[in-house]
Design an enzyme around this catalytic site. Structure first.
Site, PDB file in Angstrom:
ATOM      1  CB  SER A  64       2.145   4.458   3.783  1.00 22.06           C
ATOM      2  OG  SER A  64       3.349   4.332   3.068  1.00 22.06           O
ATOM      3  CE  LYS A  67       4.112   1.401   3.941  1.00 19.15           C
ATOM      4  NZ  LYS A  67       5.169   2.427   3.958  1.00 19.15           N
ATOM      5  CE1 TYR A 191       5.565  -1.443   1.644  1.00 21.41           C
ATOM      6  CE2 TYR A 191       6.712  -0.912  -0.398  1.00 21.41           C
ATOM      7  CZ  TYR A 191       6.244  -0.542   0.855  1.00 21.41           C
ATOM      8  OH  TYR A 191       6.455   0.750   1.296  1.00 21.41           O
ATOM      9  CE1 TYR A 243       5.918   6.476   6.385  1.00 23.16           C
ATOM     10  CE2 TYR A 243       4.881   8.384   5.389  1.00 23.16           C
ATOM     11  CZ  TYR A 243       5.030   7.019   5.476  1.00 23.16           C
ATOM     12  OH  TYR A 243       4.306   6.201   4.661  1.00 23.16           O
ATOM     13  CB  VAL A 261       3.269   9.353  -0.695  1.00 18.11           C
ATOM     14  CG1 VAL A 261       4.294   9.414   0.418  1.00 18.11           C
ATOM     15  CG2 VAL A 261       3.315   8.030  -1.428  1.00 18.11           C
TER      16      VAL A 261
END
Length: 309
Positions: A64, A67, A191, A243, A261
């Site tokens: 992530s 992103k 993605y 998160y 992760v």
């Protein structure tokens, strides 16, 4: 000022000796193979000084953290129109929550949860073939890191595709509300692949330097984004980058950051440094356990928290 290289080496040694490692991600089978004993740390300050410790040159799946860079690209393509498709608020829920997406009629809470990043990916894909969009993302990271050898771990990408049922559900749900424009399979393919990009701490810290210096890459003098946009990307990283553990990270570390992760974290000390840490063991929120502890130690010893010493 404390000796940066000495501080980084000391923290790396301390982290390598700790028995508490967290748990490696197992819902993506390829990530479950990561060595929980690994730890790397890289810091690049405003003068370009690079301080590294531990496994700072070992590539890992950034997941992530990609992103941050897809958000930067999408904002460059359509500007603030992006915020019609995705919000800027902390989620307070797991990164792959479907319930929240249903309550908010298909509009993801922010660009760093899975649904939000899928929506951002869809923006980058529009007008391109999937291979072209993925190539643009990869070239952007290679240019920022000044390293054309950065590549995608195809085994990780394939593992994500085989097990990404929740992401398929999120994408189809958003498509039903008109948040996605492109075929779901195309958007998810891009993605999964950009999340599977592999980088080392040194490469990742280099790629993030523009966010520490008002949008300008100090190594090249090239302006990647405007100072205002860099500030806003950092703001979203601070509030949403970890998160439902984002508040805890801000409280303890006090820097904008984005986790993955795969065990990596990119952190930004505005005006001071770009920092990357990697330890595959995760905490309950899906963030690197030792990575957060190491960054907390770093900001305390160097006085780099944006909230003061």
């Amino acid at each position: 000022m404390p000796d940066l290289a000495g501080v980084v080496r000391a923290i790396a040694d301390e982290m390598r000796a700790r028995p508490d490692r967290g748990e490696v991600a197992r819902y993506i089978p390829e990530l479950a193979r990561a060595d929980p004993r690994a730890f790397g740390l890289a810091v690049i300050d405003a003068a370009g000084t690079v301080a590294v410790g531990g496994d700072a040159d070992v590539p890992f799946s950034i997941q992530s953290i990609s992103k941050v860079f897809t958000l930067t690209l999408a904002l460059g393509m359509i500007g603030d129109r992006l915020w019609r498709r995705v919000g800027r608020e902390p989620s307070g829920n797991p990164f792959n929550s479907i319930v929240q997406l249903e309550l908010e009629r298909g509009v993801p809470r922010n660009p760093f949860i899975n649904a939000g990043a899928i929506a951002v990916t869809d923006v980058i894909l529009s007008g391109h073939q999937p291979r072209e969009a993925l190539g643009e993302i990869l070239r952007f990271l290679q240019a920022l890191a000044q390293d054309p050898t950065i590549t995608i771990d195809e085994a990780v990408a394939a593992s994500e595709k085989r097990t990404g049922f929740r992401n398929v559900a999120l994408a189809n749900f958003m498509r039903s509300f008109g948040v996605l424009d492109n075929p779901v399979d195309y958007t998810l393919g891009v993605y999964f692949h950009h999340c599977a990009i592999a980088m080392s701490c040194r490469q990742l810290a280099t790629a993030g330097r523009f966010l520490a210096h008002s949008g300008r890459n100090p190594a090249t003098g090239y302006s990647v984004v405007s100072p205002e946009r860099a500030r806003r990307i950092n703001a979203v990283m601070l509030t949403c980058g970890h998160y439902d553990g984002s508040g805890e990270f801000a409280y303890r570390v006090g820097l904008p950051g984005k986790s993955g992760v795969g065990g990596g974290i990119l952190a930004i000390a505005p005006g001071k440094a770009s920092i990357a840490v990697w330890s595959p063991g995760l905490d309950a929120a899906g963030n690197s356990h030792l990575g957060r502890i190491a960054l907390e130690a770093l900001t305390k010893r160097l006085g780099w928290s944006i909230f003061g010493v």
